[in-house]
Design an enzyme around this catalytic site. Structure first.
Site, short mmCIF file in Angstrom:
data_model
loop_
_atom_site.label_atom_id
_atom_site.label_comp_id
_atom_site.label_asym_id
_atom_site.label_seq_id
_atom_site.Cartn_x
_atom_site.Cartn_y
_atom_site.Cartn_z
N LYS A 66 0.83 -1.23 0.09
CA LYS A 66 -0.11 0.13 -0.01
C LYS A 66 0.95 1.35 -0.12
O LYS A 66 0.34 2.39 -0.69
CB LYS A 66 -0.76 0.01 1.21
CG LYS A 66 -2.17 -0.58 0.96
CD LYS A 66 -2.39 -2.08 0.76
CE LYS A 66 -2.25 -2.82 -0.31
NZ LYS A 66 -2.42 -4.17 -0.40
N GLY A 196 -0.34 -14.42 -12.99
CA GLY A 196 -1.42 -14.25 -12.15
C GLY A 196 -2.10 -13.12 -12.14
O GLY A 196 -1.30 -12.06 -11.52
N ALA A 197 -3.30 -12.67 -12.30
CA ALA A 197 -4.18 -11.80 -12.05
C ALA A 197 -4.93 -11.70 -11.08
O ALA A 197 -6.01 -11.26 -11.19
CB ALA A 197 -4.76 -11.37 -13.63
N HIS A 459 -23.34 15.49 1.49
CA HIS A 459 -23.10 15.71 0.39
C HIS A 459 -21.97 16.82 0.22
O HIS A 459 -21.95 17.83 1.13
CB HIS A 459 -24.53 16.24 -0.19
CG HIS A 459 -24.18 16.88 -1.68
ND1 HIS A 459 -24.26 16.01 -2.96
CD2 HIS A 459 -24.22 18.00 -2.19
CE1 HIS A 459 -24.14 16.77 -3.85
NE2 HIS A 459 -23.94 18.11 -3.31
#
Ligand code: FAD
Ligand code: AMP
Length: 483
Positions: A66, A196-197, A459
């Site tokens: 990350k 490998g996906a 919002h």
């Protein structure tokens, strides 16, 4: 009142946890919170010879990946997006050494944090190898080779997993590497192959693509993210391809060898035998449970046919008082799944309530856009024969996503037509990994889509997409046409 922990003989504990990754260390901490005397044994050794708690996740998995995903995404957006915002940058350049240094710093802070937590909670950290013997004795071999036998009322095995090696493409650093090797490249490979996906292959492929590599991802299965909702998978693939990830489906790797020109990879696809030459090859075909020298044959612990430690729904092994958690037992190989199992067994040991809801475990792939889901896919619900409805809301219609210039993807909800219960939520889009938390909470409480519809969302936020997807399930979306 006498402190029980201080009175415990040095070699005897209420609980011994073997493995200090994201499954083991939370188990140790919760057991200590439950006023039990606890030791946590961990043997992790870094490439520079230092020892650290945190297991795969903190040292070589979730956290370093990350850190690099964040840095590489900033670099990519600087080039592809800043101009649209009206920000002109000149002279921007990549300093990979600094990027790697930052990543190492993040990892160090997090792994040292575990020792701080242990100290605060009174957990005894033991660095070295642990092996369960009969009768809940544990043989502890410190890194200096010294050995002693400990005993415990309860033992928790949390030994984790290891990368699977492809027999036809064995690891050969620095050219053919596993995910840990791919997190440590010192230069950006010009041509990178990824076998490998899956989650790890896509995240690592994304990092190096954003930093400039030409990336080819070879995936044996004909469908992209075959285990995910296929509408979600199609949308994700479209965006990843746009970023330049060359994902080749139905491509089964049959061999790889290091030559003077790089790594020569052979694979078969619908067109027959193919060849590809790359500078570095990452093998990311999955992980296997790791139980090397973890327990003696007379300990009572057994493995299933796939090598996972056999446990029941409460993570109890066949040996009385012995539990196993995390990647070394069945279920998704995810840090948060292991953590919750750790907490559950530590509570059960203390005589408290402990339960795991395996149906509501979120999955996140930290690509850009992020891919996240919880619960059942539309395909699974359809196959079950239940009547269902779906609601989809595109981020193109989200004011916040537009303002962020991150309007790719959608939020999708699958709900029962009969009683409106939310069966699955699937999001591909900005911060999908954060947005999915609301869906997880909703499903944990068996919420209906109407519950989400009637919940006020601030919002403008990305979370409104989840709200609108719930509304769309009943054709009541306000901010997008209802189809
Ligand atoms: P581990 O983390 O493997 O820890 C086990 C520990 O036990 C290790 O330190 C090991 O050395 C030690 N040990 C083993 N045997 C013994 C013994 N006999 N004596 C003493 N110590 C022993 N998951 C997510 O949820 N999110 C992500 O973003 C994510 N990203 C990932 C990225 C990569 C590149 C990889 C490889 C994995 C990622 N994962 C992610 C998966 C995650 O890392 C694992 O699910 C998680 O680490 C499993 O935790 P664990 O505690 O079961 O095992
Ligand atoms: P995961 O288990 O999520 O880490 O994903 C690993 C992926 O690697 C899966 O999608 C597998 O189909 C894929 N895979 C396994 N073996 C091969 C192979 N020989 N060639 C290409 N892809 C493979």
């Amino acid at each position: 009142m006498p402190n029980e922990k201080q009175q415990a003989p040095a070699d005897s504990f209420d609980v011994i946890v073997i493995g200090g990754g994201p499954a083991g260390y939370p188990a140790a901490l919760r057991a200590a919170q439950n006023k039990l005397s606890v030791a946590c044994i961990d043997e992790w050794k870094n490439k520079d010879g230092t020892f650290a708690f945190g297991g795969t996740c903190l040292n070589a998995g979730c956290i370093p990946s990350k850190a690099l995903l964040e840095s590489s995404e900033l670099y990519y957006r600087l080039q592809s997006e800043f101009a649209v915002h009206g920000i002109k940058v000149s002279g921007a350049a990549l300093d990979l050494a600094q990027m790697q240094k930052r990543k190492a710093g993040v990892v160090r802070t997090m792994t040292q944090g575990i020792l701080t937590l242990f100290k605060a909670a009174g957990v005894t950290p033991l660095q070295g190898h642990g092996k369960l013997l009969a009768g809940r004795k544990v043989e502890f071999t410190a890194h200096d080779g010294s050995r002693r036998t400990l005993s415990a009322k309860h033992v928790v095995l949390a030994s984790g997993s290891a990368p699977i090696e492809l027999r036809s493409a064995p690891f050969k650093a620095p050219e053919i590497v596993d995910s840990w090797g791919a997190l440590d490249f010192e230069a950006v490979p010009k041509r990178l192959g990824v076998i490998g996906a899956g989650v790890i292959g896509l995240e690592l492929g994304s990092v190096w693509r954003r930093l400039g590599s030409e990336v080819v991802v070879l995936e044996a299965l004909p469908d992209f993210l075959a285990f995910a909702d296929q509408q979600l998978a199609r949308e994700a693939l479209r965006h990843l391809k746009k970023q330049g990830l060359d994902v080749r489906l139905g491509a089964k790797v049959s061999g790889a060898r290091v030559t003077g020109a790089g790594v020569e990879v052979s694979y078969t696809d619908a067109g027959g035998e193919q060849r590809l030459t790359v500078d570095r090859l990452v093998v990311a075909i999955g992980r296997r449970p790791y139980t090397e020298d973890l327990f003696s044959p007379d300990s009572g612990v057994t493995l299933d046919e796939r090598g996972f430690i056999k446990v029941d729904e409460h993570c109890r092994t066949g040996a009385a008082g012995v539990y196993a958690i995390g990647d070394c037992v069945r279920g998704p190989m995810l840090a948060h799944k292991g953590k919750e199992e750790g907490v559950m067994v530590a509570d059960l040991i203390a005589g408290r309530y402990g339960e795991m809801n395996y149906k509501v475990i979120p999955s996140v792939i930290y690509t850009a856009p992020e891919i996240a889901w919880v619960g059942e896919t539309e395909e699974q619900v359809k196959a079950s024969g239940r009547e269902y409805k779906t609601g989809v809301f595109p981020f193109l219609a989200s004011g916040r996503a537009r303002a962020m210039e991150q309007a790719a993807g959608f939020a999708k909800i699958v709900a029962s037509r009969e009683d409106d219960e939310i069966l699955g939520v699937h999001i591909v889009g900005p911060l999908a990994g954060e947005l999915i938390a609301e869906a997880v909470l909703a499903m944990e409480y068996s919420a209906s889509s109407e519950d989400l519809q009637r919940t006020i969302h601030a919002h403008p936020t990305l979370a409104e997409a989840v709200h609108e997807a719930a509304l769309a399930a009943d054709k009541r979306s306000i901010d997008a046409p209802n189809r």
